[in-house]
Scaffold this active site. Structure first.
Site, mmCIF file in Angstrom:
data_model
loop_
_atom_site.group_PDB
_atom_site.id
_atom_site.type_symbol
_atom_site.label_atom_id
_atom_site.label_comp_id
_atom_site.label_asym_id
_atom_site.label_seq_id
_atom_site.Cartn_x
_atom_site.Cartn_y
_atom_site.Cartn_z
ATOM 1 N N LYS A 1 0.886 -1.168 0.000
ATOM 2 C CA LYS A 1 0.000 0.000 0.000
ATOM 3 C C LYS A 1 0.917 1.209 0.000
ATOM 4 O O LYS A 1 1.429 1.625 1.041
ATOM 5 C CB LYS A 1 -0.885 -0.011 1.245
ATOM 6 C CG LYS A 1 -2.231 0.655 1.084
ATOM 7 C CD LYS A 1 -2.182 2.135 0.796
ATOM 8 C CE LYS A 1 -1.897 2.975 2.008
ATOM 9 N NZ LYS A 1 -1.615 4.399 1.653
ATOM 10 N N GLU B 1 9.509 1.438 10.983
ATOM 11 C CA GLU B 1 10.552 2.458 10.794
ATOM 12 C C GLU B 1 9.850 3.800 10.809
ATOM 13 O O GLU B 1 9.131 4.143 9.871
ATOM 14 C CB GLU B 1 11.281 2.210 9.472
ATOM 15 C CG GLU B 1 12.036 0.892 9.506
ATOM 16 C CD GLU B 1 12.785 0.572 8.226
ATOM 17 O OE1 GLU B 1 12.499 1.187 7.191
ATOM 18 O OE2 GLU B 1 13.656 -0.303 8.266
ATOM 19 N N CYS C 1 13.792 10.891 6.748
ATOM 20 C CA CYS C 1 13.621 10.535 8.156
ATOM 21 C C CYS C 1 14.924 10.683 8.936
ATOM 22 O O CYS C 1 14.929 10.954 10.121
ATOM 23 C CB CYS C 1 13.124 9.104 8.260
ATOM 24 S SG CYS C 1 14.191 7.958 7.398
ATOM 25 N N GLU D 1 8.949 16.427 15.292
ATOM 26 C CA GLU D 1 9.471 16.251 13.931
ATOM 27 C C GLU D 1 8.701 17.165 12.975
ATOM 28 O O GLU D 1 7.477 17.141 12.940
ATOM 29 C CB GLU D 1 9.297 14.790 13.482
ATOM 30 C CG GLU D 1 9.878 14.536 12.100
ATOM 31 C CD GLU D 1 9.565 13.135 11.566
ATOM 32 O OE1 GLU D 1 8.394 12.711 11.631
ATOM 33 O OE2 GLU D 1 10.501 12.479 11.079
HETATM 34 P P1 NAD Z 1 2.380 8.414 7.343
HETATM 35 O O1 NAD Z 1 2.512 7.672 8.601
HETATM 36 O O2 NAD Z 1 1.407 9.530 7.281
HETATM 37 O O3 NAD Z 1 1.982 7.437 6.154
HETATM 38 C C1 NAD Z 1 2.749 6.310 5.810
HETATM 39 C C2 NAD Z 1 1.868 5.268 5.186
HETATM 40 O O4 NAD Z 1 0.954 4.776 6.165
HETATM 41 C C3 NAD Z 1 1.005 5.784 4.036
HETATM 42 O O5 NAD Z 1 0.976 4.803 3.035
HETATM 43 C C4 NAD Z 1 -0.357 5.950 4.692
HETATM 44 O O6 NAD Z 1 -1.434 5.870 3.792
HETATM 45 C C5 NAD Z 1 -0.365 4.783 5.656
HETATM 46 N N1 NAD Z 1 -1.286 4.897 6.783
HETATM 47 C C6 NAD Z 1 -1.663 6.014 7.446
HETATM 48 N N2 NAD Z 1 -2.507 5.703 8.468
HETATM 49 C C7 NAD Z 1 -2.653 4.347 8.459
HETATM 50 C C8 NAD Z 1 -3.388 3.420 9.253
HETATM 51 N N3 NAD Z 1 -4.123 3.819 10.284
HETATM 52 N N4 NAD Z 1 -3.312 2.111 8.942
HETATM 53 C C9 NAD Z 1 -2.540 1.679 7.915
HETATM 54 N N5 NAD Z 1 -1.836 2.519 7.117
HETATM 55 C C10 NAD Z 1 -1.880 3.832 7.383
HETATM 56 O O7 NAD Z 1 3.846 8.902 6.962
HETATM 57 P P2 NAD Z 1 4.265 9.821 5.727
HETATM 58 O O8 NAD Z 1 3.758 11.209 6.015
HETATM 59 O O9 NAD Z 1 3.909 9.164 4.451
HETATM 60 O O10 NAD Z 1 5.861 9.797 5.825
HETATM 61 C C11 NAD Z 1 6.588 10.674 6.619
HETATM 62 C C12 NAD Z 1 6.976 10.026 7.933
HETATM 63 O O11 NAD Z 1 7.692 8.831 7.680
HETATM 64 C C13 NAD Z 1 7.904 10.860 8.796
HETATM 65 O O12 NAD Z 1 7.519 10.758 10.133
HETATM 66 C C14 NAD Z 1 9.257 10.197 8.618
HETATM 67 O O13 NAD Z 1 10.175 10.395 9.645
HETATM 68 C C15 NAD Z 1 8.860 8.774 8.487
HETATM 69 N N6 NAD Z 1 9.901 7.999 7.805
HETATM 70 C C16 NAD Z 1 10.651 7.115 8.529
HETATM 71 C C17 NAD Z 1 11.668 6.382 7.918
HETATM 72 C C18 NAD Z 1 12.528 5.421 8.682
HETATM 73 O O14 NAD Z 1 13.232 4.644 8.050
HETATM 74 N N7 NAD Z 1 12.516 5.404 9.988
HETATM 75 C C19 NAD Z 1 11.909 6.562 6.557
HETATM 76 C C20 NAD Z 1 11.127 7.478 5.844
HETATM 77 C C21 NAD Z 1 10.108 8.177 6.488
#
Ligand code: NAD
Length: 486
Positions: free
Chosen positions: A178, A254, A288, A390
């Protein structure tokens, strides 16, 4: 206009409900296309296809055959490099110069690195003495976990998705991905590549949609999903962990970071400026691992700040195809609203805005896009929200420090624990400080220098588990002990 469909059991399909949503380009807010939104039925079909594929030709392949297929996938992504590059740049707005060096090549490489690691990984064996004197042999045997749900974010869409799909498939699992609703293009395109390379139907599936009450939630709560691997915000990670609790499914999370950069007076200052510029501003600060808190030892504070401001002033904002541009927009207008909220909050919390702080005038053609100025602050107190939360934008706060003990305390004073960067030419100090930092990844005189054989993941609220190299095996396989009485 483009249409982004689901990829289920080797075929592209529209949403049963007919529901779609817009995919817009953050460069100028133009409409790229419509994305089909999956309901429970499509997610169910994708998960069942993935389950069935485990018993098909995929499940019978040898490790060498799977490795050969995955190498083909990597090669085919590289052959279709331009299409992947174009799709990624349109979805994210990032400069082609960056995506062509990071996103696409590393996205392809993820399919090669893990199969090679696996091929060279030994299994464990123990000989056990028994009362009859004949003994027994214990042999560790790894099997695929089953159907892996992959939930990925928008900041490095292809790279972070294949970082999970690569090892999952190398271990013999099947996947339902997804991708982020903001960046559906490259994941959709990967379906074509899988078919071209002869990956059996049902091994790689894609469903589009949002998180709560949409494809993300339907996928993570589906009872036939055996494990969930997620990259995204910490709060989303918490929701996924709750979903995974039902049926005791394994998770790999992550999540977010609020990463410190530590600049000692004995550093090579030009190296530190160059590295901190990248860690704070590359990908418009949407990494991230990026540095949002910079601590600089007092004797070089003024010099370092002045050099950073000079370099920020040189960043060139522009369209992805503009060869001189090295700084794109944020991923969406919605995300810009969040980042701008923090820019305004910083002023309310008493920051000195050293450079940036606003929305740039990009001219009539681009002003509808999600542009924001790269920003540096000083003067915030350690408990300011801008220091603790963040932001995920092109910004950092720079603060002086006076001793090693003080800076270790400051660096660790956060709920997060993903990454840190230390700049010093004193290697004993580098190791001493690195060992005391509460984070999964510490870089010394470098940043985002990744060896795919090494562990990757976060401490504290930055995640659970480690992926990368052999560490991914713990998540992507089930370790069975076979005991043979002799
Ligand atoms: P997000 O959590 O908003 O979304 C990530 C994914 O989760 C999307 O596909 C979204 O549709 C899905 N999602 C959201 N709510 C959900 C739920 N309740 N159930 C299942 N799926 C759900 O994150 P984002 O805004 O896309 O990305 C940015 C974030 O990601 C930042 O916090 C960043 O630090 C983090 N990030 C972490 C790493 C790492 O390796 N630690 C790497 C890249 C990004």
């Amino acid at each position: 206009m483009k249409e982004f469909k689901h990829f289920i059991n080797g075929e592209y399909s529209a949403s049963i409900s007919g529901k779609t949503f817009e995919n817009r380009c953050p460069v100028d807010n133009s409409l790229i296309g419509m994305v089909h939104e999956a309901g429970r039925e499509e997610v169910d079909a994708a998960v069942k296809a993935a389950k069935a594929a485990l018993k098909g030709p995929w499940g019978k392949m040898t490790q060498a055959q799977r490795t050969a297929l995955l190498n083909k996938v990597a090669d085919r992504i590289n052959e279709r490099f331009e299409e992947f590059l174009e799709a990624e740049c349109r979805d994210t707005g990032k400069p082609r110069s960056i995506a062509s060096h990071i996103d696409i090549p590393r996205g392809a490489a993820n399919f090669k690195a893990f199969s090679e690691t696996l091929a060279n990984h030994p299994t464990e064996g123990f000989r056990l003495d028994t009362p009859d004197g004949k003994g027994a042999l214990n042999v560790g045997h790894r099997t695929p976990k089953g159907v892996i749900a992959v939930i990925s974010p928008w900041n490095l869409p292809l790279l972070l998705m294949t970082w999970k799909v690569g090892p999952a498939m190398a271990c013999g699992n099947t996947v339902v991905v997804k991708p982020s609703e903001e960046t559906p293009a490259t994941t959709t395109l990967l379906g074509e590549v899988m078919n071209e390379c002869g990956v059996p139907a049902g091994v790689f599936n894609v469903v589009h949609g949002f998180g709560p009450d949409s494809a993300g939630e339907f996928l993570t709560t589906h009872p036939l999903v055996d494990a969930i691997t997620f990259t995204g915000e910490t709060r989303t990670g918490e929701a996924i962990m709750k979903a995974a609790a039902v049926g005791l499914r394994n998770i790999s999370l992550e999540c977010g970071g609020k990463n410190p950069g530590i600049v000692f007076a004995d550093c090579d200052i030009e190296k530190a400026v160059e590295g901190t510029m990248r860690s704070a501003f590359v990908n418009c600060g949407q990494v991230c691992l990026g540095t949002e808190r910079v601590y600089v030892e007092r004797p070089i504070f003024d010099q370092f700040l002045a050099r950073m401001k000079e370099e920020v002033a040189k960043l060139k904002l522009g369209r992805p195809e503009d060869k001189n541009a090295n700084f794109g927009p944020l991923v969406s207008l919605e995300h810009r609203e969040k980042v701008k909220y923090y820019y305004d909050l910083a002023v309310v919390e008493g920051a000195t805005v050293e450079i940036g702080g606003g929305i740039p005038d990009m001219g009539a053609e681009l002003n509808g896009g999600a542009w924001i100025e790269p920003t540096i602050w000083t003067g915030l107190s350690d408990d300011a929200r801008v220091i603790r939360e963040e932001i995920f934008g092109p910004c950092c706060h720079i603060r002086p420090f006076d001793s090693e003990e003080e800076v270790i305390e400051l660096a660790n004073d956060t709920d997060y624990g993903l990454a840190a960067a230390i700049w010093t030419e004193n290697s004993a100090r580098a190791v001493r400080v690195a060992e005391q930092i509460e984070a999964g990844l510490v870089w010394v005189n470098s940043w985002f220098l990744r060896d795919l054989r090494t562990a990757f993941g976060g401490a504290k609220q930055s995640g659970i588990g480690r992926e990368g190299g052999v560490h991914g095996l713990e998540f992507y396989t089930e370790l069975k002990n076979i005991c043979i009485k002799l």
